[in-house]
Design an enzyme around this catalytic site. Sequence first.
Site: not given
Length: 528
Positions: A269, A274, A372
């Site tokens: 992810d 990114h 996270k």
Amino acid sequence: MGTSQPTPSGTPEPCVIVIFGASGDLTHRKLIPSLYDLDRAGALPKGLCILGVSRTGMSDDAFREKLRPSVEKFSGHYEAGKWGGEDGFAKRVHYEAMDATDVSAFGALQERINELAKSSGIVKGVGGAGSPNVLFYLSVSPELYEPIIGNIGAAGLVAEGKRWCSINQAESSWQRIIIEKPFGSDLKSAVSLNRALGRVFEEEATFRIDHYLGKELVQNILVLRFANTIFEPVWNRSYVDHIQVTAAETVGVGSRASNFYDTAGAMRDMIQSHLLQVLAMVAIEAPASYSADAIMQEKIKLFHAAQVVPSELIPQWGALGRYGADAGSGEPAYQSEKGVDAARRTETYAAMKLTLDNWRWAGVPFYLRSGKKMATKLTEIVVQFKKPPTSLFRNIDPSAGDRPANRLIINIAPREGISLRFEGKVPGAGLKIDSAKLDLDYVERFGGEPIEAYGPLILDAIRGDRTLYKHRDEIESGWKICDPFIQHEGLRAGIQEYAANSWGPTAGDELMTRDGRRWHNPAASDVR
């Protein structure tokens, strides 16, 4: 790199933007609010219209009314008159109910596109007898990418190659496509998706979006490096000890666990997409020009220089973790979230070490991490320089030999800015050394909060400017780097649970301490 596209015009041409997945979260939170902000700023060309596509039956007016609360909430600049007035943005927005996986439905879509273009006066060709420019946007589940792309091609909505053969390209319409991440789930699926795109669209018409590349401070990296002579001479293995790239979030996964995250994880992810792109901006050689082709070529060269980590070293070069229960908020541990298959051992934290086998960076480790439920929200780059080869002042100030090395920090979010730590003499009798900091607060210096990244990126696609988009080779090279970590059974079997609101699992810290280094973990009150 394929056929070079003519230099994009500074003035965007009007087009029909067709958004597949118009009822989805991304359309409501990002795409429509961003387009509204562009319109409010006068940046959208006259005649441009938007056609949302989804299965749910709905009229144009009903779709506009459904979008209005999202624009009001997420644009930050909502004005009732600018949205729904006589010449308001809502008039640009339309809706078509259809099943995009059914090729037979695309005939009606073609008719609707032509109808909107004609009524908006944006049909190209002599006397308006041609077809409009069309920008397709795939804001749908990844498993629908290839079927929809195939149907666009089968329905004849793309005149592949014909524009390049036209005597007057200005009178020929173009068709382009923006694809959201995740771009594949591994190298094999990414190659398959690239081939599906290549059968329908020219590479120059393909825009693989990464909203991180639209962030002001990411774009500013190249300006910092190549518009200033003081940095580039020391931006290499002779002076840089290591580089860190961090993307930390304080939020958990929540409802995204069952419909996306549990089959993705932090490595897919965030790092593969990114953070590798951020790393590329930090590490590439100077491109020949600030243009899409030149920058893409340098990024591809850089990714090809990434060393393949032997399987036996991956447990020492990587770390995975998942957050535990948050007693403060009452949120459950990740593996207890609804829809999570604990046996998958999906990571909410991932860290890896990467080295580049090229002249500039040989021997310099790059550390990337994302997680996270971390201690603070933070996206930053740390360029840690080497200490001076000898301590000139150690006989005067005993602590001088232990002084920290120079460090450059680029804060991408949330407090955008750049700081440089250096050593200086403390005023007073004798000689005592302490650290000082030069700090550029981006917002304070240049004024105004950096705008939402999606708007400028969409505008670039309308212009045909791929400078802030990804080439197919970048995507595939990124998967070659990350796949060995994602697929390593031993690394996944050793996944650790870490405390919510911490800096991640102990394995992440050990990744650094094993090399005699440590992560930059600022306190919540720290600014760079």
